[in-house]
Design a protein around this motif. Structure first.
Motif, PDB file in Angstrom:
ATOM      1  N   GLY A  70       5.054   5.181   6.406  1.00  0.00           N
ATOM      2  CA  GLY A  70       4.232   4.860   7.561  1.00  0.00           C
ATOM      3  C   GLY A  70       4.683   5.625   8.789  1.00  0.00           C
ATOM      4  O   GLY A  70       5.529   6.514   8.701  1.00  0.00           O
ATOM      5  N   LEU A  71       4.155   5.258   9.932  1.00  0.00           N
ATOM      6  CA  LEU A  71       4.461   5.982  11.165  1.00  0.00           C
ATOM      7  C   LEU A  71       5.939   5.920  11.523  1.00  0.00           C
ATOM      8  O   LEU A  71       6.522   6.906  11.976  1.00  0.00           O
ATOM      9  N   SER A  72       6.574   4.771  11.328  1.00  0.00           N
ATOM     10  CA  SER A  72       7.980   4.646  11.709  1.00  0.00           C
ATOM     11  C   SER A  72       8.875   5.523  10.850  1.00  0.00           C
ATOM     12  O   SER A  72       9.873   6.070  11.321  1.00  0.00           O
ATOM     13  N   TRP A 104       3.560 -10.302  15.683  1.00  0.00           N
ATOM     14  CA  TRP A 104       3.945 -10.532  14.286  1.00  0.00           C
ATOM     15  C   TRP A 104       2.709 -10.765  13.417  1.00  0.00           C
ATOM     16  O   TRP A 104       2.575 -10.226  12.328  1.00  0.00           O
ATOM     17  N   LYS A 105       1.782 -11.579  13.938  1.00  0.00           N
ATOM     18  CA  LYS A 105       0.548 -11.848  13.197  1.00  0.00           C
ATOM     19  C   LYS A 105      -0.300 -10.589  13.080  1.00  0.00           C
ATOM     20  O   LYS A 105      -0.870 -10.293  12.023  1.00  0.00           O
ATOM     21  N   GLN A 106      -0.394  -9.839  14.181  1.00  0.00           N
ATOM     22  CA  GLN A 106      -1.191  -8.610  14.173  1.00  0.00           C
ATOM     23  C   GLN A 106      -0.625  -7.603  13.181  1.00  0.00           C
ATOM     24  O   GLN A 106      -1.365  -6.933  12.457  1.00  0.00           O
ATOM     25  N   ARG A 107       0.683  -7.512  13.119  1.00  0.00           N
ATOM     26  CA  ARG A 107       1.346  -6.560  12.234  1.00  0.00           C
ATOM     27  C   ARG A 107       1.026  -6.834  10.773  1.00  0.00           C
ATOM     28  O   ARG A 107       0.971  -5.921   9.957  1.00  0.00           O
ATOM     29  N   SER A 130       0.859  -1.182   0.000  1.00  0.00           N
ATOM     30  CA  SER A 130       0.000   0.000   0.000  1.00  0.00           C
ATOM     31  C   SER A 130       0.897   1.235   0.000  1.00  0.00           C
ATOM     32  O   SER A 130       2.100   1.140   0.262  1.00  0.00           O
ATOM     33  N   LEU A 131       0.336   2.382  -0.286  1.00  0.00           N
ATOM     34  CA  LEU A 131       1.109   3.612  -0.182  1.00  0.00           C
ATOM     35  C   LEU A 131       1.467   3.885   1.273  1.00  0.00           C
ATOM     36  O   LEU A 131       2.557   4.365   1.580  1.00  0.00           O
ATOM     37  N   VAL A 132       0.550   3.552   2.182  1.00  0.00           N
ATOM     38  CA  VAL A 132       0.749   3.792   3.613  1.00  0.00           C
ATOM     39  C   VAL A 132       0.542   2.497   4.383  1.00  0.00           C
ATOM     40  O   VAL A 132      -0.423   1.775   4.168  1.00  0.00           O
ATOM     41  N   GLY A 133       1.475   2.207   5.284  1.00  0.00           N
ATOM     42  CA  GLY A 133       1.365   1.004   6.091  1.00  0.00           C
ATOM     43  C   GLY A 133       2.672   0.747   6.821  1.00  0.00           C
ATOM     44  O   GLY A 133       3.635   1.499   6.664  1.00  0.00           O
ATOM     45  N   PRO A 134       2.752  -0.307   7.611  1.00  0.00           N
ATOM     46  CA  PRO A 134       4.005  -0.637   8.300  1.00  0.00           C
ATOM     47  C   PRO A 134       5.104  -0.960   7.287  1.00  0.00           C
ATOM     48  O   PRO A 134       4.819  -1.455   6.196  1.00  0.00           O
ATOM     49  N   ARG A 135       6.338  -0.703   7.640  1.00  0.00           N
ATOM     50  CA  ARG A 135       7.460  -1.010   6.758  1.00  0.00           C
ATOM     51  C   ARG A 135       7.526  -2.519   6.515  1.00  0.00           C
ATOM     52  O   ARG A 135       7.396  -3.301   7.459  1.00  0.00           O
ATOM     53  N   PRO A 136       7.718  -2.963   5.265  1.00  0.00           N
ATOM     54  CA  PRO A 136       7.803  -4.410   5.003  1.00  0.00           C
ATOM     55  C   PRO A 136       9.114  -4.996   5.507  1.00  0.00           C
ATOM     56  O   PRO A 136      10.192  -4.482   5.206  1.00  0.00           O
ATOM     57  N   ILE A 151       8.364  -1.377  16.459  1.00  0.00           N
ATOM     58  CA  ILE A 151       7.313  -2.367  16.705  1.00  0.00           C
ATOM     59  C   ILE A 151       6.063  -1.693  17.264  1.00  0.00           C
ATOM     60  O   ILE A 151       4.942  -1.953  16.830  1.00  0.00           O
ATOM     61  N   CYS A 152       6.253  -0.797  18.219  1.00  0.00           N
ATOM     62  CA  CYS A 152       5.118  -0.088  18.830  1.00  0.00           C
ATOM     63  C   CYS A 152       4.357   0.732  17.797  1.00  0.00           C
ATOM     64  O   CYS A 152       3.116   0.761  17.782  1.00  0.00           O
ATOM     65  N   LEU A 153       5.093   1.411  16.920  1.00  0.00           N
ATOM     66  CA  LEU A 153       4.453   2.225  15.885  1.00  0.00           C
ATOM     67  C   LEU A 153       3.716   1.353  14.869  1.00  0.00           C
ATOM     68  O   LEU A 153       2.624   1.711  14.401  1.00  0.00           O
ATOM     69  N   ASP A 154       4.302   0.209  14.524  1.00  0.00           N
ATOM     70  CA  ASP A 154       3.637  -0.722  13.603  1.00  0.00           C
ATOM     71  C   ASP A 154       2.292  -1.160  14.162  1.00  0.00           C
ATOM     72  O   ASP A 154       1.267  -1.127  13.467  1.00  0.00           O
TER      73      ASP A 154
END
Length: 206
Positions: free
Chosen positions: A157-159, A145-148, A125-131, A174-177
């Motif tokens: 993303g936030l990070s 890990w599953k939730q992320r 996606s354009l925005v999301g947690p870092r892969p 991790i917290c930001l993800d």
């Protein structure tokens, strides 16, 4: 986000990626040219990453480092996740492996432009947690890990916004993800997307 919002976001991602690739094509060609003539090796860097629902995909970036024998964080290379993580080399500021053109494109996140292809393919996606790479599973509790990976990873993303450089403290990342997954909304995505442009103009990476 509800199902309709998720589908709408996915459609919007692909539309923006399609037009973005078209508009930025001359820039992509120019960057590719300088990457190629700047040091021996391919124009693009490809690496296995973990996507939504923990499905692997191949991420695309402009190559910003000299070619060298280095571990990529892929647990399929005949070792455990713990061993792979210990060998995985993340970049640091003033990293000698980074080429001169690589320093410039990393500073302005231009090395990430090819990831628009991943967005167009529906892998990101354009925005999301870092892969992350597969080996980075060892940094997380199994439930985290599953939730992320309930959402697609993003180009920004936030990070990227709130951690200095690309390799901020792992606990903070991790917290930001997890915060993004829990609070994902169009309003949050718009904030991250537009604030990213401010960071890009300032050249806040390395």
């Amino acid at each position: 986000m509800g199902l309709i919002q998720i589908r709408l976001k996915s459609a919007l991602d692909r539309v923006v990626a399609f037009f973005g690739l078209g508009i930025l094509f001359p820039v992509i060609v120019i960057i590719g040219f300088f990457v190629k003539v700047g040091s021996p090796g391919p124009v693009f860097f490809k690496q296995k990453r973990v996507g939504k629902s923990e499905i692997f995909f191949e991420i695309y970036k402009f190559r910003s480092m000299y070619l060298a024998e280095s571990h990529t964080g892929d647990v399929s290379e005949g070792m455990s996740a713990e061993e792979a993580r210990s060998k995985y080399q993340t970049t640091v500021k003033n990293d000698p492996r980074i080429t001169p053109i690589g320093k410039f494109i990393r500073k302005y996140y231009l090395d990430e432009l090819p990831q628009l292809i991943n967005v167009l393919k529906g892998e990101m996606s354009l925005v999301g947690p870092r892969p992350y790479t597969p080996s980075e599973i060892v940094d997380y509790k199994p439930s985290h890990w599953k939730q992320r990976h309930l959402v697609k990873p993003g180009i920004t993303g936030l990070s990227q916004l709130f951690l200095k450089g690309r390799n901020g403290k792992q606990y903070s990342r991790i917290c930001l993800d997890l915060a993004y997954v829990k609070n994902q909304s169009f309003l949050l995505d718009m904030y991250i997307f537009f604030y990213t442009f401010i960071k890009l103009i300032k050249g806040s990476s390395f």
